[in-house]
Design an enzyme around this catalytic site. Structure first.
Site, PDB file in Angstrom:
ATOM      1  N   SER A  72       3.695   3.923 -12.776  1.00 37.50           N
ATOM      2  CA  SER A  72       2.311   4.072 -13.209  1.00 37.50           C
ATOM      3  C   SER A  72       1.968   3.120 -14.360  1.00 37.50           C
ATOM      4  O   SER A  72       2.192   1.925 -14.242  1.00 37.50           O
ATOM      5  CB  SER A  72       2.083   5.539 -13.573  1.00 37.50           C
ATOM      6  OG  SER A  72       0.755   5.861 -13.325  1.00 37.50           O
ATOM      7  N   HIS A  98       1.487  10.954  -6.589  1.00 34.82           N
ATOM      8  CA  HIS A  98       1.789  10.026  -7.687  1.00 34.82           C
ATOM      9  C   HIS A  98       2.995  10.578  -8.473  1.00 34.82           C
ATOM     10  O   HIS A  98       2.856  11.553  -9.218  1.00 34.82           O
ATOM     11  CB  HIS A  98       0.541   9.989  -8.573  1.00 34.82           C
ATOM     12  CG  HIS A  98       0.583   9.003  -9.678  1.00 34.82           C
ATOM     13  ND1 HIS A  98       0.537   7.654  -9.473  1.00 34.82           N
ATOM     14  CD2 HIS A  98       0.663   9.179 -11.023  1.00 34.82           C
ATOM     15  CE1 HIS A  98       0.566   7.031 -10.648  1.00 34.82           C
ATOM     16  NE2 HIS A  98       0.651   7.942 -11.592  1.00 34.82           N
TER      17      HIS A  98
HETATM   18  C1  GCU Z   1      -4.083   7.303 -15.099  1.00 38.79           C
HETATM   19  C2  GCU Z   1      -4.564   5.878 -15.069  1.00 38.79           C
HETATM   20  C3  GCU Z   1      -3.650   4.991 -14.231  1.00 38.79           C
HETATM   21  C4  GCU Z   1      -2.219   5.152 -14.654  1.00 38.79           C
HETATM   22  C5  GCU Z   1      -1.844   6.607 -14.660  1.00 38.79           C
HETATM   23  C6  GCU Z   1      -0.447   6.906 -15.222  1.00 38.79           C
HETATM   24  O1  GCU Z   1      -4.239   7.884 -13.839  1.00 38.79           O
HETATM   25  O2  GCU Z   1      -5.868   5.885 -14.596  1.00 38.79           O
HETATM   26  O3  GCU Z   1      -4.043   3.636 -14.353  1.00 38.79           O
HETATM   27  O4  GCU Z   1      -1.373   4.380 -13.837  1.00 38.79           O
HETATM   28  O5  GCU Z   1      -2.733   7.334 -15.477  1.00 38.79           O
HETATM   29  O6  GCU Z   1       0.081   6.130 -15.984  1.00 38.79           O
HETATM   30  O7  GCU Z   1       0.076   7.980 -14.902  1.00 38.79           O
END
Ligand code: GCU
Length: 424
Positions: A260, A402
């Site tokens: 992420s 995710h």
């Molecule tokens: C949020 C953000 C993302 C990121 C994510 C994370 O969702 O919008 O860009 O990758 O956090 O780091 O878990």
């Protein structure tokens, strides 16, 4: 009563509007043209790996540094390593555990980030190693009671019982499912991790805390380059400096991994520091592997609005203005050539635009091609849970949300076995 009903209706309407603004429909992706990867700023065609290395790659890196990721200015900072813990009977006698205090000092202050390292005990040779930052502290990656707990600021999290930005001991091991330490060791890899908040706490404070506090006064142009992602990537490069001093580790076989926002950071660390032998982007999404021009899921405006500190200040000028960018994220991936790169998505992580992540890798192909490497030849999304490899590129889309799972790690290590561990 009427007031509350009105308030409720407004809440619903605004909520729907906010949602409606996020595009999750392939049919609503605006027509876009990706900037040319193999044409330099002055219009010269790039035809060889030498031209790529000497002309085009530096141009792209310069742009990424100035307009996207920024640069951590470390000229006042001296970095030192100190092993504070060594145990060759860790993880039930199967691993060596080291904890390395990385101290960052200017002439007034010192900040320390602790790196946790596990190495397979069975190996008589220096081992390949995977390094990545973590979100809630080193002690969250495994229940091993000897792991130091950071006293840096942490993000509050209801599930983990963190409500005052301090990680309590009860959070030991809460993120263990994302870090299958024993399995990584069993497969012959070392693992190292640093808490990202030890480097730069993840909130917008005008770059006053974390490593930024050590920078002292910066010129206007250097201030514009301050960003959290560049500080996190700098931390990864410092970890790399340490590996070069550790004889138990094969510093030619260090793999940088991130999930992420930390996947965005691992990509930038891999692009700006060629010592990393392989790069892994797990669900890195917008500002990571995903193409910005698709405007699918999270957009540049979304990310800069919610996280204004992640990128260089000039990146904000591309909010709702993606077509003005002279590059797109495929060019970031292209700068990694000819090193192995693994991009992974998750089916239910549409916010990160899985297809945009794959297309980015696909469109990075021409730079790998210049090195005579095979690349993906088909733009069609691969099947779910069915990894595909081409030369030094790999991609999978996993079922589920995710996250980082054992499945992801097994696939990364399969690919690393071929291109890092058993390659010369
Ligand atoms: C949020 C953000 C993302 C990121 C994510 C994370 O969702 O919008 O860009 O990758 O956090 O780091 O878990």
């Amino acid at each position: 009563m009427v007031f509350f009903i009105r308030l409720f209706i407004l809440y619903i309407l605004f909520g729907m509007e906010a949602k409606a603004q996020v595009n999750y429909d392939e049919n609503d992706i605006p027509t876009y043209v990706l900037p040319q990867l193999l044409v330099s700023n002055d219009g010269t065609n790039i035809n060889s790996s030498e031209e790529w290395r000497n002309i085009r790659r530096p141009e792209i890196l310069e742009f990424l540094k100035n307009q996207v990721y920024g640069h951590f200015n470390d000229h006042r900072i001296i970095v030192k390593f100190h092993i504070t813990d060594y145990d060759d009977g860790a993880l039930g006698g199967r691993a060596i555990r080291k904890q390395v205090a990385i101290s960052f000092a200017n002439d007034i202050d010192t900040i320390t980030a602790n790196m946790l390292v596990y190495l397979p005990l069975s190996s008589s040779e220096p081992v390949p190693l995977i390094v990545g930052l973590n979100f809630f502290g080193n002690h969250t990656v495994h229940s091993d009671p000897s792991i130091l707990i950071s006293d840096s600021w942490v993000m509050n999290n209801e599930e983990f019982g963190i409500d005052d930005h301090v990680a309590p001991p009860s959070t030991r091991g809460v993120r263990a499912h994302r870090w299958p330490v024993s399995r990584i060791i069993e497969r012959g890899y070392g693992l190292a991790t640093i808490y990202y908040g030890d480097l730069d706490p993840d909130y917008d404070d005008g770059f006053k805390n974390g490593l930024h506090a050590l920078q002292g006064a910066l010129s206007k142009s250097d201030q514009k380059l301050n960003s959290s992602i560049s500080a996190w990537a700098f931390g990864l490069s410092c970890a790399m400096d340490y590996f070069e001093t550790d004889e138990d580790v094969d510093s030619d076989k260090i793999i940088v991994f991130g999930h992420s926002r930390l996947g965005k950071s691992s990509l930038w660390a891999g692009a700006s520091d060629e010592r990393f032998a392989m790069i892994i982007s797990n669900n890195s999404g917008c500002g990571g592997a995903a193409l910005s021009r698709r405007r699918y899921g999270e957009t540049i405006k979304d990310i800069n609005t919610r996280f204004p500190h992640w990128f260089a200040s000039d990146f904000h000028q591309y909010n709702d203005n993606e077509d003005a960018l002279p590059l797109d994220q495929h060019m970031l991936l292209a700068t990694l050539a000819p090193r192995p790169i693994y991009v992974a998505s998750a089916l239910e992580d549409q916010w990160a635009d899985p297809k945009g992540e794959f297309l980015s890798l696909f469109n990075a192909g021409p730079s790998y091609n210049l090195y005579g490497l095979k690349v993906f030849t088909n733009e069609m999304m691969p099947n779910v849970d069915d990894p595909i490899w081409a030369g030094k590129m790999a991609y999978h889309i996993r079922s589920g949300v995710h996250d980082v799972t054992l499945y992801d790690w097994e696939k990364y290590m399969d690919f690393a076995d071929k291109h890092v561990r058993y390659s010369n």
